[in-house]
Design an enzyme around this catalytic site. Sequence first.
Site, PDB file in Angstrom:
ATOM      1  N   GLY A 150      35.134  38.510  30.826  1.00 40.27           N
ATOM      2  CA  GLY A 150      33.842  37.842  30.875  1.00 40.27           C
ATOM      3  C   GLY A 150      33.191  38.019  32.222  1.00 40.27           C
ATOM      4  CG  PHE A 151      34.119  40.240  34.803  1.00 42.54           C
ATOM      5  CD1 PHE A 151      35.354  40.017  35.393  1.00 42.54           C
ATOM      6  CD2 PHE A 151      33.956  41.376  34.024  1.00 42.54           C
ATOM      7  CE1 PHE A 151      36.404  40.911  35.222  1.00 42.54           C
ATOM      8  CE2 PHE A 151      35.005  42.274  33.835  1.00 42.54           C
ATOM      9  CZ  PHE A 151      36.231  42.037  34.446  1.00 42.54           C
ATOM     10  N   GLY A 206      41.666  37.137  29.542  1.00 47.31           N
ATOM     11  CA  GLY A 206      42.317  38.402  29.842  1.00 47.31           C
ATOM     12  C   GLY A 206      43.084  38.335  31.147  1.00 47.31           C
ATOM     13  NE  ARG A 255      55.521  28.922  44.298  1.00 53.94           N
ATOM     14  CZ  ARG A 255      56.510  28.040  44.344  1.00 53.94           C
ATOM     15  NH1 ARG A 255      56.685  27.194  43.363  1.00 53.94           N
ATOM     16  NH2 ARG A 255      57.302  28.012  45.379  1.00 53.94           N
ATOM     17  CG  ASN A 266      52.781  36.507  35.919  1.00 51.66           C
ATOM     18  OD1 ASN A 266      53.557  37.228  36.564  1.00 51.66           O
ATOM     19  ND2 ASN A 266      52.440  36.753  34.672  1.00 51.66           N
ATOM     20  CD  GLN A 317      42.572  38.628  37.037  1.00 48.32           C
ATOM     21  OE1 GLN A 317      41.416  38.454  37.392  1.00 48.32           O
ATOM     22  NE2 GLN A 317      42.869  39.116  35.854  1.00 48.32           N
ATOM     23  N   GLY A 322      43.306  29.460  42.601  1.00 55.52           N
ATOM     24  CA  GLY A 322      42.936  30.486  41.614  1.00 55.52           C
ATOM     25  C   GLY A 322      42.903  31.874  42.220  1.00 55.52           C
ATOM     26  N   GLY A 373      41.195  34.817  40.270  1.00 55.42           N
ATOM     27  CA  GLY A 373      40.328  35.787  39.584  1.00 55.42           C
ATOM     28  C   GLY A 373      39.255  36.411  40.447  1.00 55.42           C
ATOM     29  CD  GLU A 374      35.180  33.482  40.221  1.00 53.79           C
ATOM     30  OE1 GLU A 374      35.783  32.395  40.336  1.00 53.79           O
ATOM     31  OE2 GLU A 374      33.998  33.568  39.938  1.00 53.79           O
TER      32      GLU A 374
HETATM   33 MO1  MOS Z   1      33.319  33.343  36.909  1.00 52.73          MO
HETATM   34  S1  MOS Z   1      31.571  34.177  37.590  1.00 52.73           S
HETATM   35  O1  MOS Z   1      33.058  31.674  37.174  1.00 52.73           O
HETATM   36  O2  MOS Z   1      33.435  33.738  35.301  1.00 52.73           O
END
Ligand code: MOS
Length: 741
Positions: free
Chosen positions: A239-240, A467, A624, A627, A634, A698, A700-701
């Site tokens: 999604g991003f 994902g 931490r 995984n 990521q 987190g 992801g970003e």
């Molecule tokens: Mo992210 S831009 O919060 O999916």
Amino acid sequence: MNEISAPDIVGHQTPRIDGEDKLTGRATYTADWHVTGMLHGYPVPATIAHGTLEALELDESRAMPGVVDILHHRHFPQLHRSPNSMKHGDHVSEVRLPFEDERIYYHGQYIALVVAETFEQARAAALCVQARYRRDPDAMPGLAQSDDQGVEVDRYCRGEPDVAFGMAPVILDETYTIAPESHMQLETHVTLAEWHEREGRLVVHESTQGVFYQRNAMARIFDLPLECVEVISPYIGSGFGNKLFMWPHAVATAAAARLLGRPVKTVLPRQQDMMNAGNRPASRQRIRLGADSEGRLLSIHHDSISETSTVDRHVDACGGATPSAYACNSVVTSQRVLEVHHGTPCPMRAPGEVSGLFALESAIDELALALDMDPLTLRLKNYAHSDPQRGLPWSSKQLDRCLEGAAERFGWSARDPRIGAMRDGDEIIGQGMASATWFAGRQPCEARVELRGDGSVFVACGTQDIGTGTYTIIAQAVAELTGVTVPRIEVKLGETSLPAGPLSGGSMTTASTLPAVAAAVRDALDALKALATREDGVFAGADPASLGVTQGALVADERGAGFAEILGRHRLGSVSGKGSAAPGEERRQYSFRSFGAHFVEVRWDPGISRLRVARVVSSIDVGRAVNPLAARNQVEGAIAMGIGMGLLERLEYDPRDARLINANLSDYRVPVHADMPEIDVELLDYPDFRFNEFGARGIGEIGLTGIAPAIANAVHHATGKRVRDLPISIETLLDSPLIMT
Ligand code: MOS
């Protein structure tokens, strides 16, 4: 003989539990769903960006094989706009309802939805729809083509930036621009809507980062009680940010399904996904830095403007990270937006901050050069040991370790700082670096756990796995708390019928879900302990609190009894537990952020004007990594995306009429395997237990923040050209002082 492998618990590399299903095609992505009697929708996009739809010629399309109906402005039910509230969880990406009026606000806006028996029939008929428009002359093609200053939407200030800047012995004043970008997630947007009129229920399959947001918005728009809408999204092809909140195609599809009394599925083609489902808007940022002759920052001014559409106000908050990035007493950030005739922008991976850090981390590099100082030294000199924005200590900050560790692995101390001085055959080597940072947040979350009679565990939560590996980390957390091995743990996600889970956004999913799952596991274990200590239980008379848990068994002293044995004794199929978790008091005591450092090597071959990223060395501090396998993945993905942002990606709008020129994967360039550098990612392991019991922030970003400026800084080192305009094009480098040989 099988060796007993260590359980896949938190902090261990664990292969994705959904990996095999995805690899074999068993995983059902939204487009894979087929329901009986299903029709197919195909939207018709406007071919102008600004004007009025005067007439639609539909006769030819209606007569085509398989066509059932065509929805448009004069043939569409009366619906309600979503209140569009973030707080009430019914935020949508575009608040205007489909076909609401005959105005055209951007190129690609839906003017009709063709519904037919097959996808091909719907597409063929959609391509035959004729439209007549009245164009308005003053289409706004983009920020780059305008000197309009837009409107101010946000401002932050501390200290006396103007005074400090005015008195600073060393100053820098530069402007940085970024082209609009497409998310270009693998799976385009898809909706399958099915009405069960007798029960008054709407079931929607959607590729979404937030099933609950979509449920709430759908309920508002169709005026249904919340419990009458179900949204399902078990597998998502990324999604991003563009799948956080619902887009109009979903509303049009649900309306068509109701009108026609049959399920309807709409799969957006790539072109429409790029035109109608969000982008990272263009931005222009002016950075002014004031420093003393030792390199101490005296002031930071960060003034930004980003694009929004004429339909909705989206703010790409470029200055978000700036107030806390460096120890500096005087900081001002301002944010403006300018309305342009593009589809509504939306968050895109580390929204705002990734744009802002391109400007700030480029400017810091420029300041280092002006001071004749190593850019790494300059960053350490202005290190923010506590959060200068909130005046609070960091929960945990290992940025210095990231900077120093990555520098060491990269070989930064061997860098010759002179421009173009490092060569390898025909190639000039450029080396640059930048810091990375992204806020660490949590959202409320609920979860349910069942300990089952066969010794397996079932976990349910209404968040979704976009994902990133959410299924797997939840299984790891359960394994850690129960000792049941990962293959015996079933995780169910992505449905609004499950306990309320958060958006998969802002890199908050891990920190939000795991504490709720842990609470649910404990609740279920308490139920099991109560059972086991009953008069007729395995541990009759024992104090429940004295029982331990190991390898799927309760233990006391020397005795152990498996969960299955205990349940079997009481003829129970399962015991269940519920849990919830939310951010708390810690928010007032600490500032929470993740940090990182990227070191980039580019190679510039002036003979053939080839620029490539050869090597990226990154160190990332996210507390931490639950995984490390998925976490590293990521960061590697984010580095690929950062190379796209740095060197390739640009949505091109025609300056004459604001039409999107390159809405396809052949003209919009993304990095491919051949563009990939050698990537070396280190994940630091300093668990942040002030944030949650698993110590996890987190991931992801953050990997994307800092990549583009590290590339730009490396390009300067190689070529002597300071490129302040993303993506960096070869054309900009052609007059590099180093072209001549
Ligand atoms: Mo992210 S831009 O919060 O999916």
